[in-house]
Scaffold this motif. Structure first.
Motif, PDB file in Angstrom:
ATOM      1  N   TRP A  47      20.912  11.936  43.532  1.00 16.48           N
ATOM      2  CA  TRP A  47      21.882  11.285  42.648  1.00 16.48           C
ATOM      3  C   TRP A  47      23.128  10.859  43.422  1.00 16.48           C
TER       4      TRP A  47
ATOM      5  N   THR B 244      14.777  -0.143  47.761  1.00 15.64           N
ATOM      6  CA  THR B 244      14.752  -0.064  46.300  1.00 15.64           C
ATOM      7  C   THR B 244      13.437   0.469  45.750  1.00 15.64           C
TER       8      THR B 244
ATOM      9  N   GLY C 231      23.949   4.731  39.655  1.00 23.36           N
ATOM     10  CA  GLY C 231      24.054   3.343  40.084  1.00 23.36           C
ATOM     11  C   GLY C 231      25.167   2.612  39.360  1.00 23.36           C
TER      12      GLY C 231
ATOM     13  N   THR D 283      25.278   4.789  48.022  1.00 22.98           N
ATOM     14  CA  THR D 283      24.734   3.528  48.520  1.00 22.98           C
ATOM     15  C   THR D 283      25.016   2.379  47.552  1.00 22.98           C
ATOM     16  N   THR D 284      25.032   2.663  46.235  1.00 21.36           N
ATOM     17  CA  THR D 284      25.369   1.612  45.273  1.00 21.36           C
ATOM     18  C   THR D 284      26.833   1.225  45.385  1.00 21.36           C
TER      19      THR D 284
ATOM     20  N   GLN E  12      19.156   2.664  55.138  1.00 24.18           N
ATOM     21  CA  GLN E  12      20.592   2.900  54.973  1.00 24.18           C
ATOM     22  C   GLN E  12      21.324   2.878  56.315  1.00 24.18           C
TER      23      GLN E  12
ATOM     24  N   LEU F 168      12.990   4.220  46.718  1.00 25.82           N
ATOM     25  CA  LEU F 168      13.790   5.119  45.889  1.00 25.82           C
ATOM     26  C   LEU F 168      13.169   5.295  44.505  1.00 25.82           C
TER      27      LEU F 168
ATOM     28  N   SER G  95      19.887   8.746  36.955  1.00 23.30           N
ATOM     29  CA  SER G  95      19.877   7.967  38.195  1.00 23.30           C
ATOM     30  C   SER G  95      20.547   6.620  37.969  1.00 23.30           C
TER      31      SER G  95
ATOM     32  N   ALA H  89      25.167   8.239  52.396  1.00 25.41           N
ATOM     33  CA  ALA H  89      23.899   8.311  51.664  1.00 25.41           C
ATOM     34  C   ALA H  89      22.762   8.731  52.596  1.00 25.41           C
TER      35      ALA H  89
ATOM     36  N   ARG I  64      22.371   7.996  45.801  1.00 30.24           N
ATOM     37  CA  ARG I  64      22.301   6.696  45.119  1.00 30.24           C
ATOM     38  C   ARG I  64      23.690   6.207  44.736  1.00 30.24           C
TER      39      ARG I  64
END
Length: 432
Positions: free
Chosen positions: A33, A138, A165, A39-40, A99, A141, A161, A198, A36
């Motif tokens: 979590w 994507t 994001g 990275t978002t 990443q 994940l 999740s 991340a 994510r």
């Protein structure tokens, strides 16, 4: 009383079942979590800086549309390879490699911007590389998530999740817009650091997974995800509805134009506009995490996409920033309902050995509805103006909803998330 001594066996059993349905009770999911979220956050900040720089350099809606196309095309070109790799190798390593490269690309843009060399061509090259990495990241994940929690906890895990994001989508653009005041290099460097964070978080994930079967690469194995989706009208209808409805209704590529030329704000206004859909999406994701959808999921999905189209129309004609933001909040909330239903259906109905390939196909549909939708909006805006482009898209979304309810009656009639309707006569079994 603070202890458990007074609990009956039935109460203890209920508590244990509640715990099993709580995704955050699993350490691997908690790390996932936060990874994510990070990275978002980074990707959205990167997007704000790229969009503002490109529009600053060109003042062209066409070029803004091409930014979306540059992000989308790699996912189409790499769809078969990305899905196969996600099923063949450890998914944690695949995501971490992506990443690490994303961090290097963001850092390279920071250096180029600081030295005055961040022209349109270098920016587009970096966008293509980021798009290629996300083509692998994507779907991997998506396929990784169901292995971190038990099946009964998956719908809540999907919603949580998505909340990670959407939190990144809310705060990332806003912070990116404010940091842009200090210069593009600051935004790109911050994004690079978040991509790296991340990468480290996923390195700490511990999980058990059966060793992937090392079968020879063949056309049949590469196209297995497409064949799997074609055999399931409910899944095909859900992801194609998202493709066409959101593709037509997507107006995010035009937000720089709305911020600067229609609503009269600066980079801070662009950050707020880009964050507004995520405010609605985050609120809806948190609601669905506590009250997961259980009945009439097909009809709920169609209703949500119809609201998405209506919210797009309101945004298109608005000239007042608060009303525009309210429309985008409603747009994000309705889209989140569609995301949770679609993602849960795909993951619950797919065996783990094929989740990478199915998720890769699904991610192309999602990417088409977002990045390709930005390209479509940019092209229409160049021809007819930004307002007409958004209005046409909103009307098109409503027409798609009406058409898909007739084309995919099985999706309209789908009742429960984990209770699929029987396969139509003549359809192959799920085993293929």
């Amino acid at each position: 009383m603070s202890g458990d001594a007074g609990l009956s066996p039935a109460s203890s059993s209920a508590s244990a079942q509640t715990l099993s349905h709580a995704p955050f009770s699993y350490p691997a999911f908690r790390l996932f979590w936060f990874a994510r979220l990070s990275t978002t956050f980074a990707y959205q900040m990167f997007g704000v800086a790229v969009g503002w720089q490109v529009y600053d350099l060109t003042r062209s809606a066409y070029v803004l549309g091409l930014v979306g196309l540059a992000q989308f095309l790699p996912s189409v070109v790499l769809v078969l390879a990305s899905g196969h790799i996600a099923d063949r190798y450890d998914r944690r390593y695949v995501v971490r490699a992506c990443q690490a490269i994303e961090a290097l690309v963001a850092l390279a843009l920071a250096v180029m911007a600081a030295n005055g060399h961040a022209g349109v061509q270098p920016i587009f090259l970096c966008v293509v590389v980021i798009g290629a990495m996300r083509a692998f990241e994507t779907p991997t994940l998506q396929a990784l998530l169901p292995t971190l929690v038990p099946p009964q906890a998956l719908p809540r895990a999907v919603a949580l999740s998505s909340s990670a994001g959407q939190t990144g989508v809310i705060l990332g653009p806003a912070l990116g817009g404010f940091l842009y005041v200090a210069g593009a290099p600051v935004v790109y460097a911050t994004a690079a650091g978040l991509f790296l964070l991340a990468h480290v978080l996923l390195a700490l994930v511990r999980m058990e997974r059966a060793v992937p079967v090392s079968t020879p690469v063949s056309l049949e194995s590469l196209f297995a995800g497409i064949a799997f989706i074609k055999r399931r009208p409910v899944v095909l209808g859900a992801i194609s509805l998202d493709l066409f409805a959101v593709l037509l209704g997507g107006a995010t590529a035009l937000l720089p134009i709305y911020a600067r030329d229609i609503l009269g704000t600066g980079a801070w206004g662009l950050g707020l506009l880009r964050s507004a859909p995520a405010v609605g999406a985050l609120g809806m994701a948190l609601f669905l995490a506590h009250r997961p959808l259980d009945r009439h999921v097909g009809r709920v999905m169609f209703a949500a996409v119809a609201v998405f189209g209506l919210a797009t129309l309101v945004f298109g004609v608005s000239r007042w920033l608060p009303l525009s933001m309210l429309a985008l909040v409603l747009l994000g909330a309705s889209d989140m309902i569609s995301v949770v239903i679609r993602t849960s259906l795909v993951q619950l109905d797919t065996p783990d050995a094929m989740r990478g390939r199915v998720s890769a196909v699904n991610s192309v549909f999602v990417g088409a509805s977002n990045q390709l939708g930005e390209f479509e909006s940019g092209m229409l805006a160049g021809l007819f103006g930004p307002v007409a482009s958004v209005v046409i898209g909103g009307l098109g979304t409503l027409l798609v909803v009406a058409a898909w309810m007739r084309l995919f009656p099985a999706l309209t009639q789908r009742d429960r998330m984990r209770d699929p309707l029987p396969e139509p006569a003549g359809h192959p079994s799920s085993g293929g």
